[in-house]
Design a protein around this motif. Structure first.
Motif, short mmCIF file in Angstrom:
data_model
loop_
_atom_site.label_atom_id
_atom_site.label_comp_id
_atom_site.label_asym_id
_atom_site.label_seq_id
_atom_site.Cartn_x
_atom_site.Cartn_y
_atom_site.Cartn_z
N SER A 174 -7.51 8.73 3.99
CA SER A 174 -7.09 7.42 3.52
C SER A 174 -8.35 6.61 3.19
O SER A 174 -9.27 6.55 4.01
N THR A 175 -8.38 6.01 2.00
CA THR A 175 -9.56 5.20 1.62
C THR A 175 -9.71 4.02 2.60
O THR A 175 -10.83 3.62 2.92
N SER A 176 -8.58 3.49 3.09
CA SER A 176 -8.66 2.35 4.01
C SER A 176 -9.23 2.78 5.35
O SER A 176 -9.98 2.04 5.99
N GLN B 160 -5.15 11.23 -1.55
CA GLN B 160 -5.20 10.93 -0.12
C GLN B 160 -4.25 11.88 0.62
O GLN B 160 -3.12 12.09 0.18
N GLY C 62 -2.32 8.84 3.22
CA GLY C 62 -2.30 7.46 2.72
C GLY C 62 -1.41 6.61 3.62
O GLY C 62 -0.38 7.08 4.11
N ARG D 210 2.65 -0.04 4.35
CA ARG D 210 2.94 -1.14 5.28
C ARG D 210 3.84 -0.66 6.40
O ARG D 210 4.53 0.34 6.28
N TRP E 248 1.98 6.67 2.74
CA TRP E 248 1.93 6.31 1.31
C TRP E 248 1.56 7.58 0.56
O TRP E 248 0.46 8.11 0.70
N SER F 150 -9.79 1.04 -1.79
CA SER F 150 -9.82 -0.02 -0.77
C SER F 150 -11.09 -0.83 -0.94
O SER F 150 -12.14 -0.29 -1.30
N ASP G 74 4.44 -5.94 -3.29
CA ASP G 74 4.69 -4.87 -4.27
C ASP G 74 4.48 -5.38 -5.69
O ASP G 74 4.83 -6.52 -6.01
N GLY H 180 1.40 -0.61 -4.55
CA GLY H 180 1.57 -1.20 -3.22
C GLY H 180 0.23 -1.71 -2.72
O GLY H 180 -0.82 -1.15 -3.07
N ILE H 181 0.27 -2.78 -1.95
CA ILE H 181 -0.95 -3.39 -1.45
C ILE H 181 -0.84 -3.52 0.07
O ILE H 181 0.20 -3.94 0.59
N ILE I 291 -5.30 -0.74 -2.15
CA ILE I 291 -4.46 -0.87 -3.35
C ILE I 291 -4.13 0.53 -3.87
O ILE I 291 -5.03 1.36 -4.07
N GLY I 292 -2.85 0.79 -4.04
CA GLY I 292 -2.43 2.11 -4.53
C GLY I 292 -1.60 1.94 -5.78
O GLY I 292 -0.57 1.26 -5.76
#
Ligand code: BTN
Length: 243
Positions: free
Chosen positions: A7-9, A31, A34, A37, A42, A52, A94, A104-105, A122-123
């Motif tokens: 996951s980039t985050s 990812q 991912g 929320r 994700w 991210s 969204d 999606g954020i 951000i995806g």
């Protein structure tokens, strides 16, 4: 662009803990884990735009959720200017096109009395078909490639989003959230709709009437106005008999 990440985050969170500077961006081609929320996953196949951004705003931790709305406005503006897509916003996080989810954020923050950092994930479903996503998403998701019937240059789309984010973030940091809320309302697909919002403490159902100056959703219910700070919002059809 890194090829595959969990996951980039998650990667950016590790960098943030080590003191990485504000503005750092992590982007991946794919990812494996991912994050969405509310603890959901994700789905992030190859061909998407998954990135991210690390922010360190000098604001109270309670202000951090506003960055989700700021990012939604930035993504919608970039999609309109860069690829002429009529992007709309669904509260809180969204980005929809033709009523389907394109982006999606996820804003995740860490505070220790004061806000240490925010990871803005951000995806965007870009250069693949929804058939690459799990079947339960086929009716509700859409991709740029399906909308434009061609692929987009993801790095230049990301650059356009980063430019819009920079403008929105600087308005946010100068305390001009009113301007962002005004833009959010103009792009909103939620306001005026019948909605059902699952909050941490129950379900709020009614007409989404407004977004307050703090970014909370104001819903008109049979019992009166209810303000929802956070939750999972579903747009209901206008005729309740249809649901
Ligand atoms: C949502 O549930 O709608 C938010 C989805 C956010 C997905 C993005 S993709 C880039 C970043 N890395 C993650 O693991 N999640 C966010």
């Amino acid at each position: 662009m890194i090829d595959v990440l969990e996951s980039t985050s998650q990667t950016l969170r590790e960098l943030a803990q080590d003191g990485e500077a504000e503005g750092t961006v992590v982007v991946a081609e794919e990812q494996r884990a991912g994050r969405g929320r509310l603890g959901r996953g994700w789905s992030s196949p190859k061909g998407g735009l998954w990135f991210s951004v690390l922010l360190r705003p000098a604001v109270h931790p309670s202000e951090a959720p506003k960055l989700t709305l700021m990012a939604g406005v930035a993504v919608a503006h970039a999609l309109k200017k860069h690829v002429r897509l009529d992007a709309r916003l669904k509260w809180p996080n969204d980005v929809l096109v033709q009523g389907k989810k394109l982006c999606g954020i996820l804003a995740e923050s860490r505070s220790n009395k004061k806000l240490e950092y925010v990871i803005l994930g951000i995806g965007i479903n870009t250069n693949f078909l929804v058939s690459a996503l799990p079947e339960e998403l086929h009716k509700t998701a859409i991709t740029v490639r399906e909308l434009l019937r061609k692929s987009v240059d993801r790095l230049s789309l990301m650059r356009a989003i980063l430019n819009e984010l920079e403008a929105g973030y600087s308005a946010f940091c100068s305390g001009d959230f009113g301007e962002i809320i005004g833009q959010w309302k103009k792009l909103s697909e939620t306001l005026g709709r019948n909605v059902r919002v699952e909050t941490g403490t129950g379900i709020v159902e009614g007409v989404a009437e407004d977004v307050d100056p703090g970014g909370a959703l104001v819903v008109r219910t049979p019992e009166g106005l209810v303000t929802v700070d956070a939750g999972d919002c579903v747009h209901l059809r206008q005729d309740p008999m249809d649901n």
